[in-house]
Design an enzyme around this catalytic site. Sequence first.
Site, PDB file in Angstrom:
ATOM      1  CB  SER A 249      45.313  38.990  44.047  1.00 20.41           C
ATOM      2  OG  SER A 249      44.695  38.082  43.125  1.00 20.41           O
ATOM      3  CG  LEU A 250      41.513  38.844  48.319  1.00 19.64           C
ATOM      4  CD1 LEU A 250      40.523  40.023  49.088  1.00 19.64           C
ATOM      5  CD2 LEU A 250      41.345  37.568  49.266  1.00 19.64           C
TER       6      LEU A 250
ATOM      7  CE  LYS B 115      39.135  43.535  46.770  1.00 25.43           C
ATOM      8  NZ  LYS B 115      39.699  44.313  46.019  1.00 25.43           N
TER       9      LYS B 115
ATOM     10  CD  GLU C 143      44.802  47.756  49.325  1.00 28.16           C
ATOM     11  OE1 GLU C 143      45.290  46.776  49.573  1.00 28.16           O
ATOM     12  OE2 GLU C 143      44.307  47.711  48.111  1.00 28.16           O
TER      13      GLU C 143
ATOM     14  CE  LYS D 267      40.740  39.504  54.615  1.00 24.47           C
ATOM     15  NZ  LYS D 267      41.935  40.465  55.247  1.00 24.47           N
TER      16      LYS D 267
ATOM     17  CE  LYS E 238      36.221  44.180  42.342  1.00 21.46           C
ATOM     18  NZ  LYS E 238      37.501  44.658  42.446  1.00 21.46           N
TER      19      LYS E 238
ATOM     20  CB  CYS F 245      35.146  74.696  15.457  1.00 20.05           C
ATOM     21  SG  CYS F 245      35.290  75.637  16.975  1.00 20.05           S
TER      22      CYS F 245
ATOM     23  CB  CYS G 102      39.054  78.544  17.140  1.00 19.38           C
ATOM     24  SG  CYS G 102      37.954  78.111  18.381  1.00 19.38           S
TER      25      CYS G 102
HETATM   26  S1  IVH Z   1      43.322  40.465  52.146  1.00 24.47           S
HETATM   27  C1  IVH Z   1      45.703  36.917  49.518  1.00 24.47           C
HETATM   28  N1  IVH Z   1      41.820  42.222  52.956  1.00 24.47           N
HETATM   29  O1  IVH Z   1      42.659  43.773  47.427  1.00 24.47           O
HETATM   30  C2  IVH Z   1      45.467  38.473  49.337  1.00 24.47           C
HETATM   31  N2  IVH Z   1      42.898  42.453  51.040  1.00 24.47           N
HETATM   32  O2  IVH Z   1      42.304  41.620  45.141  1.00 24.47           O
HETATM   33  C3  IVH Z   1      44.829  39.059  50.995  1.00 24.47           C
HETATM   34  N3  IVH Z   1      42.560  44.438  49.950  1.00 24.47           N
HETATM   35  O3  IVH Z   1      45.820  42.764  47.123  1.00 24.47           O
HETATM   36  C4  IVH Z   1      44.294  40.393  51.029  1.00 24.47           C
HETATM   37  N4  IVH Z   1      41.257  45.485  51.382  1.00 24.47           N
HETATM   38  O4  IVH Z   1      45.601  45.022  47.948  1.00 24.47           O
HETATM   39  C5  IVH Z   1      42.547  41.640  52.053  1.00 24.47           C
HETATM   40  N5  IVH Z   1      40.451  44.182  53.812  1.00 24.47           N
HETATM   41  C6  IVH Z   1      41.425  43.502  53.067  1.00 24.47           C
HETATM   42  C7  IVH Z   1      41.741  44.289  51.821  1.00 24.47           C
HETATM   43  C8  IVH Z   1      42.416  43.700  50.735  1.00 24.47           C
HETATM   44  C9  IVH Z   1      41.813  45.768  50.085  1.00 24.47           C
HETATM   45  C10 IVH Z   1      43.195  44.620  48.410  1.00 24.47           C
HETATM   46  C11 IVH Z   1      44.735  43.916  48.602  1.00 24.47           C
HETATM   47  C12 IVH Z   1      44.755  42.852  47.987  1.00 24.47           C
HETATM   48  C13 IVH Z   1      43.302  42.941  46.846  1.00 24.47           C
HETATM   49  C14 IVH Z   1      42.846  41.669  46.422  1.00 24.47           C
END
Ligand code: IVH
Length: 669
Positions: A82-83, A115, A171, A285, A309, A403, A426
């Site tokens: 995950s991120l 995201k 996604e 990224k 976020k 009530c 009621c």
């Molecule tokens: S890259 C190593 N790109 O966000 C994970 N993730 O918290 C690489 N997500 O599990 C993920 N949009 O389900 C990436 N443009 C995007 C994304 C994305 C949504 C979700 C994905 C991931 C989670 C990470």
Amino acid sequence: MTQDIAQRIAALVDELEEHLYRYHVLDAPTISDQEFDLLLAELQALEEAHPALKRPDSPTQRVGGAPTSDFPTVRHARPMLSLDNSYSRQDVEDFDRRVRQSLPDEAVEYVFELKIDGVALSLIYQDSLLVRAVTRGDGVQGDEITANARTIPTIPLRLRQPGINCEIRGEVYMESSDFAQFNAQRAADDEPLFANPRNSTAGSLKLQDPNLVAKRNLRFFAYWIHAEDGSQTRHSECLETLRAWGLIVPEHQRCASLADVFDHYDRYATTRAALPYEIDGVVIKVDSLSQQERLGYTAKSPRSAMAYKFPAYQARTRLLDIHLQVGRTGAVTPVAFLEPVRLAGSTIARASLHNADEIRRKDIRIGDTVLIEKGGDVIPKVVEVDPSERPDDSVEYAFPNQCPSCKSPLTRDAEEAVARCDNPICPAQLRRRLEHFASRNAMDIEGLGPAVVEQLVEQGLVKDLSDLYELDVASLGALERMGEKSAQNLLDGLARSKEQSFDRVLFALGIRHVGATVARTLTRTFGSLDALCKASIEELEATHEIGPTIARSLYASLPALPALDRVLYKLKNKAKLQFEMEAEEAAPPSPFSGKTVVITGTLSGYSRDEAAALIERLGGKTTSSVSKKTDLLIAGEKAGSKLAKAQALDVAVLDEAAFIAQLKEAGVA
Ligand code: IVH
């Protein structure tokens, strides 16, 4: 001849997939829906006549996959990480510093990407054909849901470039308007609502029947590839490649500096409500794949990417009043009435206050300026009050102990935060119950909308559900704006409703936890209200799809019904509603009639759900665990502890062949 047909099938597959691509990916269709349907019908007919010529990438594969009972667990070739999340510029600047320190003297470029707030999915393509789709699961292994993924039109069954072996990740999501429509339908069906598009997507992907998944309008954004002969050197090139292969990628920009990243972030932070789907932030990224490799990974996430976020949508407004709403089962919930305010693209005038404890804990008072927030939920909630804006004469909110409708004292279960009105007569509960009873998926009584219900209750014409069936033209004449014609319409609607099947009646009664689906299951399993009311807690719990909580609650409320409830008595004996499954619905005598059956191990011919459905059709009942009450165990391949237990308890055992023989004898196989 066969060759001609194979060629025609190939041409149709190509043409149809091209039209699907133009429609769903490019958003630029070149033929009408009707023309498309004609081509699809031709393909379907050819495939039916020549099943051997059916191709794995045929668009007909997108629907009609067989239901499964369990999704196989599959290990990911590379873990799905995950991120790391960040919530401030400072966090992002720290990330940038770490990246640059690890790559001294190198230029670093980023890709800024939306995201998507959905559910991650991994797709495996072999020779450009989709062969497997697996959910993230715990990151190491997930569920194989290929048949469900095939129903998503923006997931190509075949990549638009031949000979590719690769994994694609992305996604799955639901657009906000599709989600709203879907939830509205669930509300009408009295099914529990999903809190947000993400939950609804996750729930949809877990459905066992791909035909149902196909109706959910799911979509897919691809954001990652791992190709065997990966010729890309940058993430931005990967996104281009994904596009060329026929996938949709999230909106993105290359950024040479952090300042660019922040500009884009600020822009989306203010405009994201206008996007057709929900995003919960952006992803930053490192663009170069070689730099990504060298930055490496922590146990949970790549060091080369970071989620930034968005804060939840918030707004300030005044709390004008607190109203208590009484539901049809007596649950009383406080609702904040607000000075209307714009939030996330809509005008908000109500917010949830949950319960009395929550109001006390946050010291929420009428007249306060409050901060409201729309998180993942449908209804916004009150986050906190601004004490500096509190009027001098403000008083602590005293949660009523009566009530609001019938003034009976409210009660609270020890373990429940919910206040309840327990008065069975009621008027507020009655109104909600009548509205539910008349609704489309319950008794479907035309002419009995909320306005008529309100009057019927107010005038004292209807004091319980059974009174509905004693209305006549004369009594209805007393209602305002109810001419003779509408009165007759309503009476006709009521008369027609007497024909509604028992499962609808059961649902219409508005018993707690008995939604449309549970009502159908109970009907199939027990056949009549009398049988249902006599069911033991074990029998209820063992019923397919009914968990222990619902079973316990049902068990507590059911037995009292027929004996004590005059209303039910009248509905059954005077109004003559259907309280039993109709004769033709009931099962013919069979080796399974009245038997309690457990299915274990793997059956090759049927999924467990299919086998259970057949047994239920034949008058048997399936439960999940073997006990003294079990009459029969169906043991498929690799049957384990249940088989041993059945043998120990001397329960009859059928293997799959014997089971199928019995089904054949009963005429269902
Ligand atoms: S890259 C190593 N790109 O966000 C994970 N993730 O918290 C690489 N997500 O599990 C993920 N949009 O389900 C990436 N443009 C995007 C994304 C994305 C949504 C979700 C994905 C991931 C989670 C990470």
